[in-house]
Design a protein around this motif. Structure first.
Motif, PDB file in Angstrom:
ATOM      1  N   LYS A 121       0.725  -0.918  -0.083  1.00 17.46           N
ATOM      2  CA  LYS A 121      -0.035  -0.013  -0.070  1.00 17.46           C
ATOM      3  C   LYS A 121       1.047   1.230   0.181  1.00 17.46           C
ATOM      4  O   LYS A 121       0.716   2.389  -0.046  1.00 17.46           O
ATOM      5  N   HIS A 122       2.399   0.791   0.784  1.00 15.89           N
ATOM      6  CA  HIS A 122       2.654   2.228   0.001  1.00 15.89           C
ATOM      7  C   HIS A 122       4.011   2.051  -0.096  1.00 15.89           C
ATOM      8  O   HIS A 122       5.372   1.919   0.655  1.00 15.89           O
ATOM      9  N   PRO A 123       4.290   2.314  -1.673  1.00 19.13           N
ATOM     10  CA  PRO A 123       5.424   1.565  -1.958  1.00 19.13           C
ATOM     11  C   PRO A 123       6.594   2.546  -1.970  1.00 19.13           C
ATOM     12  O   PRO A 123       7.815   2.345  -2.512  1.00 19.13           O
ATOM     13  N   TYR A 124       6.440   3.503  -1.704  1.00 27.29           N
ATOM     14  CA  TYR A 124       7.522   5.301  -1.468  1.00 27.29           C
ATOM     15  C   TYR A 124       8.890   4.349  -0.804  1.00 27.29           C
ATOM     16  O   TYR A 124       9.263   5.145  -0.835  1.00 27.29           O
ATOM     17  N   LEU A 125       7.625   3.875   0.286  1.00 27.67           N
ATOM     18  CA  LEU A 125       8.528   3.268   1.415  1.00 27.67           C
ATOM     19  C   LEU A 125      10.428   3.524   1.190  1.00 27.67           C
ATOM     20  O   LEU A 125      10.277   2.089   0.479  1.00 27.67           O
ATOM     21  N   PHE A 126      11.197   4.226   1.832  1.00 26.47           N
ATOM     22  CA  PHE A 126      12.682   4.428   1.620  1.00 26.47           C
ATOM     23  C   PHE A 126      13.596   3.443   0.409  1.00 26.47           C
ATOM     24  O   PHE A 126      14.198   3.026  -0.106  1.00 26.47           O
ATOM     25  N   ALA A 127      12.522   4.714  -0.648  1.00 27.44           N
ATOM     26  CA  ALA A 127      12.650   4.486  -2.482  1.00 27.44           C
ATOM     27  C   ALA A 127      13.332   3.107  -2.804  1.00 27.44           C
ATOM     28  O   ALA A 127      14.485   2.653  -3.514  1.00 27.44           O
ATOM     29  N   CYS A 128      12.427   1.874  -1.843  1.00 27.71           N
ATOM     30  CA  CYS A 128      13.454   0.477  -2.596  1.00 27.71           C
ATOM     31  C   CYS A 128      12.264   0.196  -4.412  1.00 27.71           C
ATOM     32  O   CYS A 128      11.168   0.721  -4.875  1.00 27.71           O
ATOM     33  N   ARG A 129      12.996  -0.851  -4.723  1.00 30.82           N
ATOM     34  CA  ARG A 129      13.111  -0.656  -5.827  1.00 30.82           C
ATOM     35  C   ARG A 129      11.873  -1.651  -6.057  1.00 30.82           C
ATOM     36  O   ARG A 129      11.494  -2.050  -6.939  1.00 30.82           O
ATOM     37  N   SER A 130      11.545  -2.814  -5.235  1.00 29.48           N
ATOM     38  CA  SER A 130      10.448  -3.400  -4.731  1.00 29.48           C
ATOM     39  C   SER A 130      10.181  -3.266  -3.930  1.00 29.48           C
ATOM     40  O   SER A 130      10.645  -4.052  -2.315  1.00 29.48           O
ATOM     41  N   SER A 131       8.547  -3.398  -3.682  1.00 26.42           N
ATOM     42  CA  SER A 131       8.263  -3.907  -2.751  1.00 26.42           C
ATOM     43  C   SER A 131       8.035  -5.200  -1.808  1.00 26.42           C
ATOM     44  O   SER A 131       8.463  -5.021  -0.722  1.00 26.42           O
ATOM     45  N   GLU A 132       7.902  -6.085  -3.203  1.00 24.83           N
ATOM     46  CA  GLU A 132       8.234  -7.707  -2.481  1.00 24.83           C
ATOM     47  C   GLU A 132       9.585  -7.679  -1.966  1.00 24.83           C
ATOM     48  O   GLU A 132       9.338  -8.268  -0.858  1.00 24.83           O
ATOM     49  N   GLY A 133      10.580  -7.081  -2.298  1.00 22.38           N
ATOM     50  CA  GLY A 133      11.892  -7.364  -1.965  1.00 22.38           C
ATOM     51  C   GLY A 133      11.567  -6.813   0.019  1.00 22.38           C
ATOM     52  O   GLY A 133      12.522  -7.210   0.937  1.00 22.38           O
ATOM     53  N   LEU A 134      11.139  -5.395   0.406  1.00 21.42           N
ATOM     54  CA  LEU A 134      10.781  -5.265   1.906  1.00 21.42           C
ATOM     55  C   LEU A 134      10.337  -6.357   2.161  1.00 21.42           C
ATOM     56  O   LEU A 134      10.683  -6.522   3.723  1.00 21.42           O
ATOM     57  N   ALA A 135       9.336  -6.393   1.477  1.00 22.16           N
ATOM     58  CA  ALA A 135       8.528  -7.683   2.778  1.00 22.16           C
ATOM     59  C   ALA A 135       9.037  -9.011   2.832  1.00 22.16           C
ATOM     60  O   ALA A 135       9.012  -9.352   4.150  1.00 22.16           O
ATOM     61  N   ILE A 136       9.875  -9.442   2.390  1.00 26.48           N
ATOM     62  CA  ILE A 136      10.910 -10.784   2.259  1.00 26.48           C
ATOM     63  C   ILE A 136      11.984 -10.110   2.947  1.00 26.48           C
ATOM     64  O   ILE A 136      12.031 -10.855   4.332  1.00 26.48           O
ATOM     65  N   ALA A 137      12.435  -8.614   3.263  1.00 33.51           N
ATOM     66  CA  ALA A 137      13.196  -8.987   4.356  1.00 33.51           C
ATOM     67  C   ALA A 137      12.560  -8.359   6.075  1.00 33.51           C
ATOM     68  O   ALA A 137      13.608  -9.562   6.851  1.00 33.51           O
ATOM     69  N   CYS A 138      11.501  -8.216   5.903  1.00 32.75           N
ATOM     70  CA  CYS A 138      10.714  -8.487   6.951  1.00 32.75           C
ATOM     71  C   CYS A 138      10.388  -9.521   7.401  1.00 32.75           C
ATOM     72  O   CYS A 138      10.536  -9.862   8.633  1.00 32.75           O
ATOM     73  N   LEU A 139      10.095 -10.484   6.356  1.00 33.57           N
ATOM     74  CA  LEU A 139       9.610 -11.642   6.791  1.00 33.57           C
ATOM     75  C   LEU A 139      10.622 -12.734   6.767  1.00 33.57           C
ATOM     76  O   LEU A 139       9.989 -13.926   7.049  1.00 33.57           O
ATOM     77  N   LYS A 140      11.927 -12.586   6.090  1.00 33.80           N
ATOM     78  CA  LYS A 140      12.624 -13.675   5.542  1.00 33.80           C
ATOM     79  C   LYS A 140      13.268 -14.253   7.298  1.00 33.80           C
ATOM     80  O   LYS A 140      13.805 -13.642   7.528  1.00 33.80           O
ATOM     81  N   GLY A 141      13.529 -15.979   7.239  1.00 36.32           N
ATOM     82  CA  GLY A 141      13.506 -16.696   8.013  1.00 36.32           C
ATOM     83  C   GLY A 141      12.882 -16.482   9.761  1.00 36.32           C
ATOM     84  O   GLY A 141      12.805 -17.506   9.996  1.00 36.32           O
ATOM     85  N   LEU A 142      12.006 -16.065   9.363  1.00 40.26           N
ATOM     86  CA  LEU A 142      10.979 -16.249  10.466  1.00 40.26           C
ATOM     87  C   LEU A 142      10.465 -17.846  10.708  1.00 40.26           C
ATOM     88  O   LEU A 142       9.164 -17.527   9.611  1.00 40.26           O
ATOM     89  N   ASP A 143      10.693 -18.633  11.465  1.00 36.39           N
ATOM     90  CA  ASP A 143       9.567 -19.790  10.646  1.00 36.39           C
ATOM     91  C   ASP A 143       8.443 -20.353  11.677  1.00 36.39           C
ATOM     92  O   ASP A 143       8.433 -20.571  13.005  1.00 36.39           O
ATOM     93  N   PRO A 144       7.295 -19.965  11.708  1.00 34.98           N
ATOM     94  CA  PRO A 144       6.070 -19.378  12.442  1.00 34.98           C
ATOM     95  C   PRO A 144       6.335 -21.306  13.173  1.00 34.98           C
ATOM     96  O   PRO A 144       5.368 -21.381  14.530  1.00 34.98           O
ATOM     97  N   LYS A 145       6.276 -22.307  12.966  1.00 31.69           N
ATOM     98  CA  LYS A 145       6.992 -24.001  13.473  1.00 31.69           C
ATOM     99  C   LYS A 145       7.333 -23.720  15.042  1.00 31.69           C
ATOM    100  O   LYS A 145       7.216 -24.268  15.612  1.00 31.69           O
ATOM    101  N   GLU A 146       8.442 -22.427  14.977  1.00 31.51           N
ATOM    102  CA  GLU A 146       8.976 -22.349  16.230  1.00 31.51           C
ATOM    103  C   GLU A 146       8.235 -21.693  17.268  1.00 31.51           C
ATOM    104  O   GLU A 146       8.861 -22.316  18.773  1.00 31.51           O
ATOM    105  N   TYR A 147       7.228 -21.595  16.955  1.00 32.48           N
ATOM    106  CA  TYR A 147       6.225 -20.390  18.287  1.00 32.48           C
ATOM    107  C   TYR A 147       4.743 -21.120  18.084  1.00 32.48           C
ATOM    108  O   TYR A 147       4.498 -20.688  19.031  1.00 32.48           O
ATOM    109  N   VAL A 148       5.264 -22.339  17.796  1.00 31.25           N
ATOM    110  CA  VAL A 148       3.514 -22.746  18.011  1.00 31.25           C
ATOM    111  C   VAL A 148       3.519 -23.676  19.077  1.00 31.25           C
ATOM    112  O   VAL A 148       4.316 -23.831  19.716  1.00 31.25           O
TER     113      VAL A 148
END
Length: 151
Positions: A121-148
């Motif tokens: 919704k805010h693709p202009y954040l931090f002048a990122c070339r890719s919104s998907e890249g920013l989303a991946i950086a935020c979510l990368k490596g978080l394993d929901p199974k660790e928190y079951v």
């Protein structure tokens, strides 16, 4: 006589280190001689408050509405986007919040959907070339199974 009562003593904080200063929940630091950056400041992580156990967010089984509980994620994303001048800082604080909420049994799918929706919704954040890249950086490596929940 000022507008504040005598019992309220107002002081200015000194710089924490060379070129760093905090104001409310904002930390301003010198990046170069001509450039300053900002990030989130949490006084609970610094002495003397770091020795006190704080409960910052509701557990998923608390009696407030699910909408209010999951609304914490989106409201904090807005806060981080406003306070963090660098992408790395936004990612750091977003991942820390995701970890905290996952430990409190929040659903990873719902949290990750909120993060992605906010970023797209805010693709202009931090002048990122890719919104998907920013989303991946935020979510990368978080394993929901660790928190079951362990029964």
């Amino acid at each position: 006589r000022g507008i504040y009562r005598e019992c309220l003593v107002l002081t200015t904080e000194q710089e924490k280190t060379d070129g760093e200063v905090t104001y409310l929940d904002l930390e301003i630091y010198k990046h170069t001689d001509l450039n300053h950056h900002t990030t989130v400041y949490n006084k609970k992580l610094h002495p003397p408050l770091d020795k006190i156990k704080h409960i910052s967010y509701p557990h998923i089984e608390s009696s407030i509405s699910r909408t209010a509980k999951y609304g914490v994620m989106s409201s904090q994303l807005v806060r981080y986007a406003r306070l963090c001048s660098r992408k790395e800082s936004f990612v750091f604080h977003t991942r820390a919040l995701l970890t905290t909420l996952l430990e409190k049994q929040y659903r990873f799918e719902k949290l990750s959907h909120t993060v992605r929706a906010f970023i797209f919704k805010h693709p202009y954040l931090f002048a990122c070339r890719s919104s998907e890249g920013l989303a991946i950086a935020c979510l990368k490596g978080l394993d929901p199974k660790e928190y079951v929940r362990r029964s």
